[in-house]
Motif scaffolding. Structure first.
Motif, PDB file in Angstrom:
ATOM      1  N   PRO A 126      10.539  16.598   0.902  1.00  0.00           N
ATOM      2  CA  PRO A 126       9.566  16.021   1.893  1.00  0.00           C
ATOM      3  C   PRO A 126       9.152  14.909   1.055  1.00  0.00           C
ATOM      4  N   ALA A 127       8.928  14.939  -0.263  1.00  0.00           N
ATOM      5  CA  ALA A 127       8.188  14.010  -1.229  1.00  0.00           C
ATOM      6  C   ALA A 127       9.222  12.491  -1.123  1.00  0.00           C
ATOM      7  N   GLY A 128      10.444  13.017  -1.474  1.00  0.00           N
ATOM      8  CA  GLY A 128      11.527  11.889  -1.738  1.00  0.00           C
ATOM      9  C   GLY A 128      11.724  11.230  -0.376  1.00  0.00           C
ATOM     10  N   ILE A 151      19.336  10.321  -3.850  1.00  0.00           N
ATOM     11  CA  ILE A 151      20.308  11.295  -4.196  1.00  0.00           C
ATOM     12  C   ILE A 151      19.897  12.818  -3.883  1.00  0.00           C
ATOM     13  N   GLU A 152      20.785  13.561  -3.373  1.00  0.00           N
ATOM     14  CA  GLU A 152      20.265  14.901  -3.148  1.00  0.00           C
ATOM     15  C   GLU A 152      21.660  15.814  -3.236  1.00  0.00           C
ATOM     16  N   ARG A 153      21.168  16.967  -3.906  1.00  0.00           N
ATOM     17  CA  ARG A 153      22.489  17.663  -4.113  1.00  0.00           C
ATOM     18  C   ARG A 153      22.992  18.687  -3.010  1.00  0.00           C
ATOM     19  N   GLY A 197      11.336  30.048   5.476  1.00  0.00           N
ATOM     20  CA  GLY A 197       9.869  30.896   5.676  1.00  0.00           C
ATOM     21  C   GLY A 197       8.702  30.026   5.095  1.00  0.00           C
ATOM     22  N   ARG A 198       8.700  28.991   4.635  1.00  0.00           N
ATOM     23  CA  ARG A 198       7.425  28.299   4.269  1.00  0.00           C
ATOM     24  C   ARG A 198       6.737  27.648   5.422  1.00  0.00           C
ATOM     25  N   GLU A 199       5.386  28.288   5.482  1.00  0.00           N
ATOM     26  CA  GLU A 199       4.853  27.540   6.759  1.00  0.00           C
ATOM     27  C   GLU A 199       3.724  26.477   6.044  1.00  0.00           C
ATOM     28  N   ILE A 200       4.056  25.403   6.484  1.00  0.00           N
ATOM     29  CA  ILE A 200       3.086  24.494   5.462  1.00  0.00           C
ATOM     30  C   ILE A 200       1.645  24.054   6.291  1.00  0.00           C
ATOM     31  N   ALA A 201       0.747  24.320   5.489  1.00  0.00           N
ATOM     32  CA  ALA A 201      -0.735  23.789   6.296  1.00  0.00           C
ATOM     33  C   ALA A 201      -0.891  22.509   5.975  1.00  0.00           C
ATOM     34  N   LEU A 202      -0.817  21.702   7.117  1.00  0.00           N
ATOM     35  CA  LEU A 202      -1.164  20.285   6.872  1.00  0.00           C
ATOM     36  C   LEU A 202      -2.475  19.724   6.927  1.00  0.00           C
ATOM     37  N   ILE A 215       9.459  20.019   9.090  1.00  0.00           N
ATOM     38  CA  ILE A 215       9.043  18.854   8.599  1.00  0.00           C
ATOM     39  C   ILE A 215      10.012  17.972   7.997  1.00  0.00           C
ATOM     40  N   ARG A 216      10.964  18.707   7.102  1.00  0.00           N
ATOM     41  CA  ARG A 216      12.124  18.163   6.430  1.00  0.00           C
ATOM     42  C   ARG A 216      13.038  17.387   7.268  1.00  0.00           C
ATOM     43  N   GLN A 217      13.389  18.256   8.480  1.00  0.00           N
ATOM     44  CA  GLN A 217      14.268  17.725   9.526  1.00  0.00           C
ATOM     45  C   GLN A 217      13.821  16.534  10.187  1.00  0.00           C
ATOM     46  N   GLY A 242       5.606  14.251  -5.894  1.00  0.00           N
ATOM     47  CA  GLY A 242       5.910  15.405  -5.331  1.00  0.00           C
ATOM     48  C   GLY A 242       5.660  16.657  -6.268  1.00  0.00           C
ATOM     49  N   ASP A 243       6.475  17.721  -6.257  1.00  0.00           N
ATOM     50  CA  ASP A 243       6.342  18.870  -7.059  1.00  0.00           C
ATOM     51  C   ASP A 243       6.809  18.352  -8.617  1.00  0.00           C
ATOM     52  N   ALA A 244       7.616  17.466  -8.685  1.00  0.00           N
ATOM     53  CA  ALA A 244       7.909  16.875  -9.957  1.00  0.00           C
ATOM     54  C   ALA A 244       6.901  16.515 -10.733  1.00  0.00           C
ATOM     55  N   GLY A 252       0.423  21.950  -2.184  1.00  0.00           N
ATOM     56  CA  GLY A 252       1.400  21.139  -2.835  1.00  0.00           C
ATOM     57  C   GLY A 252       2.030  20.273  -1.817  1.00  0.00           C
ATOM     58  N   PHE A 253       2.591  20.501  -0.837  1.00  0.00           N
ATOM     59  CA  PHE A 253       3.113  19.601   0.179  1.00  0.00           C
ATOM     60  C   PHE A 253       2.217  18.547   0.584  1.00  0.00           C
ATOM     61  N   ASN A 254       1.007  18.611   0.801  1.00  0.00           N
ATOM     62  CA  ASN A 254       0.040  17.607   1.148  1.00  0.00           C
ATOM     63  C   ASN A 254      -0.020  16.450   0.041  1.00  0.00           C
TER      64      ASN A 254
HETATM   65  C1  FAD Z   1       6.041  30.178  -0.023  1.00  0.00           C
HETATM   66  C2  FAD Z   1       5.315  28.645  -0.103  1.00  0.00           C
HETATM   67  C3  FAD Z   1       4.395  28.440   0.687  1.00  0.00           C
HETATM   68  C4  FAD Z   1       3.856  27.010   0.655  1.00  0.00           C
HETATM   69  N1  FAD Z   1       3.103  26.630   1.489  1.00  0.00           N
HETATM   70  C5  FAD Z   1       2.425  25.245   1.338  1.00  0.00           C
HETATM   71  C6  FAD Z   1       1.484  25.055   2.400  1.00  0.00           C
HETATM   72  O1  FAD Z   1       1.105  25.529   2.993  1.00  0.00           O
HETATM   73  N2  FAD Z   1       0.948  23.648   2.195  1.00  0.00           N
HETATM   74  C7  FAD Z   1       1.323  22.946   1.264  1.00  0.00           C
HETATM   75  O2  FAD Z   1       0.797  21.624   1.229  1.00  0.00           O
HETATM   76  N3  FAD Z   1       2.303  23.195   0.494  1.00  0.00           N
HETATM   77  C8  FAD Z   1       2.909  24.446   0.445  1.00  0.00           C
HETATM   78  N4  FAD Z   1       3.788  24.794  -0.398  1.00  0.00           N
HETATM   79  C9  FAD Z   1       4.659  23.784  -1.457  1.00  0.00           C
HETATM   80  C10 FAD Z   1       5.440  22.896  -1.003  1.00  0.00           C
HETATM   81  O3  FAD Z   1       6.583  23.538  -0.171  1.00  0.00           O
HETATM   82  C11 FAD Z   1       6.105  21.977  -1.952  1.00  0.00           C
HETATM   83  O4  FAD Z   1       4.959  21.434  -2.708  1.00  0.00           O
HETATM   84  C12 FAD Z   1       6.862  20.927  -1.391  1.00  0.00           C
HETATM   85  O5  FAD Z   1       8.045  21.339  -0.708  1.00  0.00           O
HETATM   86  C13 FAD Z   1       7.394  19.891  -2.489  1.00  0.00           C
HETATM   87  O6  FAD Z   1       8.418  19.036  -1.865  1.00  0.00           O
HETATM   88  P1  FAD Z   1       9.059  18.027  -2.931  1.00  0.00           P
HETATM   89  O7  FAD Z   1       9.932  17.181  -2.215  1.00  0.00           O
HETATM   90  O8  FAD Z   1       8.240  17.568  -4.263  1.00  0.00           O
HETATM   91  O9  FAD Z   1      10.154  19.350  -3.646  1.00  0.00           O
HETATM   92  P2  FAD Z   1      11.250  20.053  -2.935  1.00  0.00           P
HETATM   93  O10 FAD Z   1      10.758  20.424  -1.494  1.00  0.00           O
HETATM   94  O11 FAD Z   1      11.522  21.246  -3.969  1.00  0.00           O
HETATM   95  O12 FAD Z   1      12.643  19.273  -2.896  1.00  0.00           O
HETATM   96  C14 FAD Z   1      13.262  18.756  -3.935  1.00  0.00           C
HETATM   97  C15 FAD Z   1      14.614  18.472  -3.601  1.00  0.00           C
HETATM   98  O13 FAD Z   1      15.301  17.791  -4.688  1.00  0.00           O
HETATM   99  C16 FAD Z   1      16.689  18.307  -4.628  1.00  0.00           C
HETATM  100  N5  FAD Z   1      17.104  18.400  -5.908  1.00  0.00           N
HETATM  101  C17 FAD Z   1      16.671  18.954  -7.124  1.00  0.00           C
HETATM  102  N6  FAD Z   1      17.283  18.774  -8.197  1.00  0.00           N
HETATM  103  C18 FAD Z   1      18.232  17.777  -8.043  1.00  0.00           C
HETATM  104  C19 FAD Z   1      19.244  17.119  -8.674  1.00  0.00           C
HETATM  105  N7  FAD Z   1      19.315  17.278 -10.035  1.00  0.00           N
HETATM  106  N8  FAD Z   1      19.998  16.214  -8.091  1.00  0.00           N
HETATM  107  C20 FAD Z   1      19.890  16.126  -6.902  1.00  0.00           C
HETATM  108  N9  FAD Z   1      18.845  16.488  -6.044  1.00  0.00           N
HETATM  109  C21 FAD Z   1      18.145  17.420  -6.333  1.00  0.00           C
HETATM  110  C22 FAD Z   1      16.442  19.771  -4.076  1.00  0.00           C
HETATM  111  O14 FAD Z   1      17.825  20.153  -3.647  1.00  0.00           O
HETATM  112  C23 FAD Z   1      15.612  19.572  -3.060  1.00  0.00           C
HETATM  113  O15 FAD Z   1      16.053  19.044  -1.534  1.00  0.00           O
HETATM  114  C24 FAD Z   1       4.647  26.287  -0.388  1.00  0.00           C
HETATM  115  C25 FAD Z   1       5.363  26.709  -1.103  1.00  0.00           C
HETATM  116  C26 FAD Z   1       5.817  27.769  -1.086  1.00  0.00           C
HETATM  117  C27 FAD Z   1       7.027  28.440  -1.963  1.00  0.00           C
END
Ligand code: FAD
Length: 389
Positions: A13-15, A32-34, A47-52, A112-114, A286-288, A299-301
């Motif tokens: 979602p962040a990217g 770039i996505e693996r 299984g993640r339900e995101i509270a937006l 959300i991702r879709q 994002g999470d990085a 986290g998502f927000n």
């Molecule tokens: C059980 C659970 C419930 C959650 N509930 C909430 C919530 O209610 N509200 C909320 O705000 N947040 C919630 N979160 C947190 C939220 O899911 C994350 O903060 C969010 O998904 C982070 O998005 P991102 O794009 O930074 O990372 P990710 O969603 O982890 O995406 C990273 C992407 O990078 C790709 N990638 C990784 N390494 C490489 C590489 N070397 N080369 C190419 N591609 C790569 C991966 O395949 C992936 O697609 C929850 C998390 C969990 C585990």
């Protein structure tokens, strides 16, 4: 001439949100996505339900993603309650205005991702490299180079890491991060139940376990159980009826008899906070950048917000014909995102420590209400964050 203006590693979602927010700039972006493209177009249920928050919904609207989510995929969140052992209510989060007002809403992560992926499909300037990971990155003042696992090499003015909390790009850029592996895991599963939840999310810190119920309709919830990792692995292997009965028992029958609808999914718990969110010609989003504990559901927000903040600075730079990866721009991004995240990150970790520590001092603090008093500023910050428009 470099191959791209910006290389984004990770189409989570962040990217995706970041790439989409740059649409008006016409910049040449490599994403770039693996995971394979088919998986990005139709992500599996995780299984993640995101509270937006209201703010995230507004951002998704601006990005053109919100209208792609069917209304039946959106569940209203009318309030949240945090309970401690057998004591009365410890913390409550309610929307302003009462009545039909919402604290936020819950949407499944895969939806959300879709929807975000659909917005960038066909976006001029975006080139997707799906089904291939990144092997190696290098960034310096002059620009960034990325070596793909399939042998190709790409160059760009700016490298953006959106590759999750265990970011390989962050490591290779030499940016240290605070990483706390908590030795616990979360089990998430959808359950139906006999009693209504009234749209209220409950988080219950009981002795030795934490269990949350997120409302997905009156008689359906996402159960989130946190225990030491070995215990979670054992419970996740139960057959469906036994698993539902276990969740029902652990939630003290507060929602009546339960049945498993889908899941379980298991996530080991770790929180991360990068020491810097930027270095020469590179930034983390994002999470990085910030890997929050899921307990306060931010986290998502915050991840969506980080992409929006960086994209805004880049859009302004492009409009003014200024460089898109100048040290000043990257420092501004870092400062803004730190202000947005540091207190919430520390406050959330403090909340988890206060409510899950089993030593006598912590139990005493919880029983006497000291914990709630200490958490009052965090409670206010979290409510403000949830309600921000
Ligand atoms: C059980 C659970 C419930 C959650 N509930 C909430 C919530 O209610 N509200 C909320 O705000 N947040 C919630 N979160 C947190 C939220 O899911 C994350 O903060 C969010 O998904 C982070 O998005 P991102 O794009 O930074 O990372 P990710 O969603 O982890 O995406 C990273 C992407 O990078 C790709 N990638 C990784 N390494 C490489 C590489 N070397 N080369 C190419 N591609 C790569 C991966 O395949 C992936 O697609 C929850 C998390 C969990 C585990």
């Amino acid at each position: 001439m470099r191959d791209f203006d910006i290389i984004v590693v990770g189409a989570g979602p962040a990217g995706l949100g970041f790439a989409r927010a740059l649409e008006p700039t016409g910049l040449r972006i490599a994403l770039i996505e693996r995971q394979a493209e088919a998986e990005l177009a139709s992500p599996p249920v995780d299984g993640r339900e995101i509270a937006l928050t209201h703010r995230s919904v507004a951002t998704l609207e601006r990005l053109g993603a919100w209208d792609r989510i069917a209304p039946e995929g959106v569940s209203a969140l009318r309030g949240a309650r945090v309970y401690n052992g057998r004591s009365p209510l410890a913390l409550g989060f309610d929307p302003e205005g009462g009545g039909d007002a919402r604290l936020g809403c819950l949407v499944s992560n895969h939806l959300i991702r879709q929807s975000l992926f659909e917005t960038i499909e066909g976006q001029p300037g975006v080139t997707l490299f799906a089904g291939t990971g990144v092997d190696h990155v290098h960034a310096e003042r002059a620009g960034a180079t990325v070596a793909l696992a399939d042998g190709r090499t790409l160059t760009a003015t700016l490298l953006v890491a959106a590759d999750s909390r265990f970011s390989m790009v962050r490591d290779q850029l030499g940016i240290p991060a605070e990483i706390n592996r908590l030795g616990k895991s979360m089990l998430v599963a959808r359950v139906s139940h006999a009693l209504p939840n009234n749209g209220i999310a409950s988080e219950w810190f009981d002795y030795g376990q934490t269990i949350a119920m997120l409302p997905l309709g009156e008689r359906r919830s996402s159960a989130v159980l946190t225990l030491p990792s070995e215990a979670i692995e054992r419970i996740a292997a139960y057959p469906p009826e036994l698993l539902a009965a276990e969740i029902e028992r652990r939630f003290d029958q507060r929602l009546g008899a339960m049945q498993l609808v889908s899941g379980p999914h298991v996530y080991p718990l770790a929180t991360t906070y990068a020491r810097h969110f930027a270095s020469d010609s590179a930034a983390l989003i994002g999470d990085a950048a910030v890997g929050m504990h899921p307990v306060t559901a931010h986290g998502f927000n915050l991840g969506l917000q980080s992409g929006a903040t960086l994209a805004h600075l880049i859009r302004v730079a492009v409009a003014r014909h200024r460089p898109i990866a100048s040290p000043l721009l990257l420092r501004r991004y870092e400062a803004r995102h730190r202000i947005a995240t540091r207190a919430l990150y520390s406050g959330t970790n403090l909340l988890v420590r206060l409510y899950t520590a089993e030593h006598r001092g912590a139990r005493f603090a919880r029983r006497t209400g000291l914990a709630a008093a200490r958490m009052a500023p965090v409670n206010t910050a979290i409510t403000r964050m949830l309600l921000r428009h």
